[in-house]
Design a protein around this motif. Structure first.
Motif, PDB file in Angstrom:
ATOM      1  N   ILE A   5      82.827  57.247  57.630  1.00 12.42           N
ATOM      2  CA  ILE A   5      83.160  57.983  58.750  1.00 12.42           C
ATOM      3  C   ILE A   5      82.879  57.120  60.131  1.00 12.42           C
ATOM      4  O   ILE A   5      83.714  56.700  60.721  1.00 12.42           O
ATOM      5  N   CYS A   6      81.780  56.783  60.189  1.00 10.98           N
ATOM      6  CA  CYS A   6      81.366  56.055  61.379  1.00 10.98           C
ATOM      7  C   CYS A   6      81.187  54.798  61.216  1.00 10.98           C
ATOM      8  O   CYS A   6      81.254  53.822  62.169  1.00 10.98           O
ATOM      9  N   GLY A   7      80.985  54.415  60.037  1.00  8.77           N
ATOM     10  CA  GLY A   7      81.006  52.771  59.750  1.00  8.77           C
ATOM     11  C   GLY A   7      79.238  52.243  59.800  1.00  8.77           C
ATOM     12  O   GLY A   7      79.157  51.162  59.461  1.00  8.77           O
ATOM     13  N   ALA A   8      78.517  53.190  60.085  1.00  6.20           N
ATOM     14  CA  ALA A   8      77.034  52.658  60.311  1.00  6.20           C
ATOM     15  C   ALA A   8      76.720  52.363  58.879  1.00  6.20           C
ATOM     16  O   ALA A   8      77.049  53.041  57.691  1.00  6.20           O
ATOM     17  N   GLU A   9      75.560  51.698  58.894  1.00  7.37           N
ATOM     18  CA  GLU A   9      74.771  51.331  57.606  1.00  7.37           C
ATOM     19  C   GLU A   9      74.079  52.484  57.346  1.00  7.37           C
ATOM     20  O   GLU A   9      73.250  52.979  58.062  1.00  7.37           O
ATOM     21  N   ILE A  10      74.261  52.803  55.831  1.00  9.64           N
ATOM     22  CA  ILE A  10      73.462  53.974  55.374  1.00  9.64           C
ATOM     23  C   ILE A  10      72.269  53.283  54.711  1.00  9.64           C
ATOM     24  O   ILE A  10      72.344  52.559  53.481  1.00  9.64           O
ATOM     25  N   LYS A  11      71.200  53.762  55.273  1.00  9.89           N
ATOM     26  CA  LYS A  11      69.983  53.632  54.521  1.00  9.89           C
ATOM     27  C   LYS A  11      69.504  54.766  53.354  1.00  9.89           C
ATOM     28  O   LYS A  11      69.541  55.870  53.821  1.00  9.89           O
ATOM     29  N   GLY A  12      69.403  54.214  52.342  1.00  6.89           N
ATOM     30  CA  GLY A  12      69.004  55.001  51.155  1.00  6.89           C
ATOM     31  C   GLY A  12      70.361  55.723  50.558  1.00  6.89           C
ATOM     32  O   GLY A  12      71.309  55.150  50.741  1.00  6.89           O
ATOM     33  N   GLU A  13      70.140  56.812  49.932  1.00 10.48           N
ATOM     34  CA  GLU A  13      71.646  57.410  49.543  1.00 10.48           C
ATOM     35  C   GLU A  13      72.311  58.209  50.428  1.00 10.48           C
ATOM     36  O   GLU A  13      72.258  58.555  51.382  1.00 10.48           O
ATOM     37  N   PRO A  14      73.603  57.525  50.385  1.00  9.58           N
ATOM     38  CA  PRO A  14      74.721  58.004  51.096  1.00  9.58           C
ATOM     39  C   PRO A  14      74.925  59.678  50.612  1.00  9.58           C
ATOM     40  O   PRO A  14      74.626  60.035  49.727  1.00  9.58           O
ATOM     41  N   LYS A  16      77.292  62.367  49.864  1.00 12.91           N
ATOM     42  CA  LYS A  16      78.803  62.286  49.399  1.00 12.91           C
ATOM     43  C   LYS A  16      79.203  63.801  49.845  1.00 12.91           C
ATOM     44  O   LYS A  16      78.748  64.798  49.614  1.00 12.91           O
ATOM     45  N   ILE A  17      80.264  63.558  50.799  1.00 10.30           N
ATOM     46  CA  ILE A  17      80.800  64.794  51.331  1.00 10.30           C
ATOM     47  C   ILE A  17      82.280  65.018  51.011  1.00 10.30           C
ATOM     48  O   ILE A  17      82.962  63.767  50.758  1.00 10.30           O
ATOM     49  N   ASN A  18      82.745  66.055  51.154  1.00 10.89           N
ATOM     50  CA  ASN A  18      84.201  66.118  50.824  1.00 10.89           C
ATOM     51  C   ASN A  18      84.761  66.595  52.220  1.00 10.89           C
ATOM     52  O   ASN A  18      84.344  67.411  52.915  1.00 10.89           O
ATOM     53  N   VAL A  19      85.753  65.520  52.657  1.00 12.07           N
ATOM     54  CA  VAL A  19      86.447  66.057  53.987  1.00 12.07           C
ATOM     55  C   VAL A  19      87.834  66.251  53.554  1.00 12.07           C
ATOM     56  O   VAL A  19      88.505  65.100  53.255  1.00 12.07           O
ATOM     57  N   GLU A  20      88.481  67.318  53.845  1.00  9.82           N
ATOM     58  CA  GLU A  20      89.825  67.507  53.527  1.00  9.82           C
ATOM     59  C   GLU A  20      90.214  67.014  52.105  1.00  9.82           C
ATOM     60  O   GLU A  20      91.339  66.351  52.145  1.00  9.82           O
ATOM     61  N   GLY A  21      89.340  67.315  51.220  1.00  6.44           N
ATOM     62  CA  GLY A  21      89.699  66.944  49.690  1.00  6.44           C
ATOM     63  C   GLY A  21      89.801  65.577  49.285  1.00  6.44           C
ATOM     64  O   GLY A  21      89.603  65.491  48.028  1.00  6.44           O
ATOM     65  N   SER A  22      89.034  64.788  50.241  1.00  3.89           N
ATOM     66  CA  SER A  22      88.766  63.234  49.755  1.00  3.89           C
ATOM     67  C   SER A  22      87.198  63.090  49.944  1.00  3.89           C
ATOM     68  O   SER A  22      86.490  63.627  51.019  1.00  3.89           O
ATOM     69  N   GLU A  23      86.663  62.445  48.768  1.00  3.12           N
ATOM     70  CA  GLU A  23      85.308  62.185  48.810  1.00  3.12           C
ATOM     71  C   GLU A  23      84.867  61.124  49.657  1.00  3.12           C
ATOM     72  O   GLU A  23      85.385  60.040  49.606  1.00  3.12           O
ATOM     73  N   LEU A  24      83.914  61.286  50.520  1.00  2.57           N
ATOM     74  CA  LEU A  24      83.553  60.088  51.378  1.00  2.57           C
ATOM     75  C   LEU A  24      81.873  59.906  51.214  1.00  2.57           C
ATOM     76  O   LEU A  24      81.300  60.964  51.131  1.00  2.57           O
ATOM     77  N   ASN A  25      81.511  58.661  51.250  1.00  2.00           N
ATOM     78  CA  ASN A  25      80.154  58.469  51.657  1.00  2.00           C
ATOM     79  C   ASN A  25      79.654  58.425  53.117  1.00  2.00           C
ATOM     80  O   ASN A  25      80.305  57.813  53.615  1.00  2.00           O
ATOM     81  N   ALA A  26      79.089  59.284  53.405  1.00  2.00           N
ATOM     82  CA  ALA A  26      78.609  59.393  54.742  1.00  2.00           C
ATOM     83  C   ALA A  26      77.267  59.182  55.016  1.00  2.00           C
ATOM     84  O   ALA A  26      76.238  59.367  54.081  1.00  2.00           O
ATOM     85  N   CYS A  27      76.915  58.858  56.272  1.00  2.00           N
ATOM     86  CA  CYS A  27      75.702  58.841  56.677  1.00  2.00           C
ATOM     87  C   CYS A  27      75.158  60.306  57.175  1.00  2.00           C
ATOM     88  O   CYS A  27      75.784  61.272  57.051  1.00  2.00           O
ATOM     89  N   ASN A  28      73.713  60.254  57.298  1.00  2.00           N
ATOM     90  CA  ASN A  28      73.111  61.539  57.461  1.00  2.00           C
ATOM     91  C   ASN A  28      73.775  62.433  58.691  1.00  2.00           C
ATOM     92  O   ASN A  28      74.272  63.527  58.409  1.00  2.00           O
ATOM     93  N   ARG A  29      74.344  61.502  59.666  1.00  2.00           N
ATOM     94  CA  ARG A  29      74.845  61.982  60.845  1.00  2.00           C
ATOM     95  C   ARG A  29      75.921  62.770  60.516  1.00  2.00           C
ATOM     96  O   ARG A  29      76.396  63.875  61.032  1.00  2.00           O
ATOM     97  N   CYS A  30      76.876  61.891  59.673  1.00  2.00           N
ATOM     98  CA  CYS A  30      78.481  62.325  59.496  1.00  2.00           C
ATOM     99  C   CYS A  30      78.237  63.378  58.360  1.00  2.00           C
ATOM    100  O   CYS A  30      79.516  63.843  58.220  1.00  2.00           O
ATOM    101  N   SER A  31      77.283  63.550  57.658  1.00  2.00           N
ATOM    102  CA  SER A  31      77.401  64.387  56.553  1.00  2.00           C
ATOM    103  C   SER A  31      77.811  65.905  56.972  1.00  2.00           C
ATOM    104  O   SER A  31      78.241  66.518  56.130  1.00  2.00           O
ATOM    105  N   GLN A  32      77.599  66.142  58.223  1.00  2.00           N
ATOM    106  CA  GLN A  32      78.152  67.459  58.759  1.00  2.00           C
ATOM    107  C   GLN A  32      79.496  67.782  58.899  1.00  2.00           C
ATOM    108  O   GLN A  32      79.860  68.917  58.892  1.00  2.00           O
TER     109      GLN A  32
END
Ligand SMILES: [Zn+2]
Length: 160
Positions: A5-14, A16-32
């Motif tokens: 989502i934001c392109g930031a490096e994810i430390k640790g486990e990303p 996994k979130i579902n945004v409008e039907g597609s699964e994305l690996n998101a950082c902690n901040r974007c997981s919301q």
């Protein structure tokens, strides 16, 4: 691993979130921004309520109606005379108040002549009356009829 989502490096486990039907690996901040799909548990986080079919209340456009024109009222002579008498003024006094000749007032009150705008305005101010009415071309069918104007009124007005 980068946050999709934001392109930031994810430390640790990303996340996994579902945004409008597609699964994305998101950082902690974007997981919301999405629904978590990393667990099977139903997500308790409330999604933003879906707006369903709420139509924008389109305000009825106000007609930028053709600028209403001001017309001298039919009974201007009478209105002037009555207002003048109510103020206890004679034609001469009214005339001198507005710096016009008494003969002019006489003629106006007899309906012999129609006061020109400048004179009319002075009379209006001197007597605290209104001698014009706004006449919008579009008013006939809509507004005027709805305000309880009788057919007789309209005929009278239109006779002009
Ligand atoms: Zn992110």
């Amino acid at each position: 691993m980068q946050c999709e989502i934001c392109g930031a490096e994810i430390k640790g486990e990303p996340f996994k979130i579902n945004v409008e039907g597609s699964e994305l690996n998101a950082c902690n901040r974007c997981s919301q921004y999405g629904t978590s799909v990393s667990t099977r548990k139903p997500v308790s986080r409330k999604n933003a309520p879906v707006r369903q079919g709420i139509k924008k209340s389109s305000k009825p456009k106000k007609n930028p109606v053709t600028a209403p024109t001001e017309e001298l009222i039919d009974e201007y002579e009478q209105t002037i005379r009555e207002a003048r008498e109510e103020k206890g003024l004679t034609q001469e006094e009214l005339a001198s108040n507005i710096k016009e000749k008494a003969s002019l007032i006489k003629k106006i009150e007899k309906g012999d002549i129609v006061p020109e705008d400048s004179v009319r305005t002075k009379i209006e101010q001197a007597l605290d009356i209104e001698l014009t009415e706004k006449v919008g071309e579009d008013d006939w069918d809509t507004n005027t009829l709805n305000k309880g104007t009788t057919l007789g009124d309209i005929v009278t007005i239109k006779k002009k």
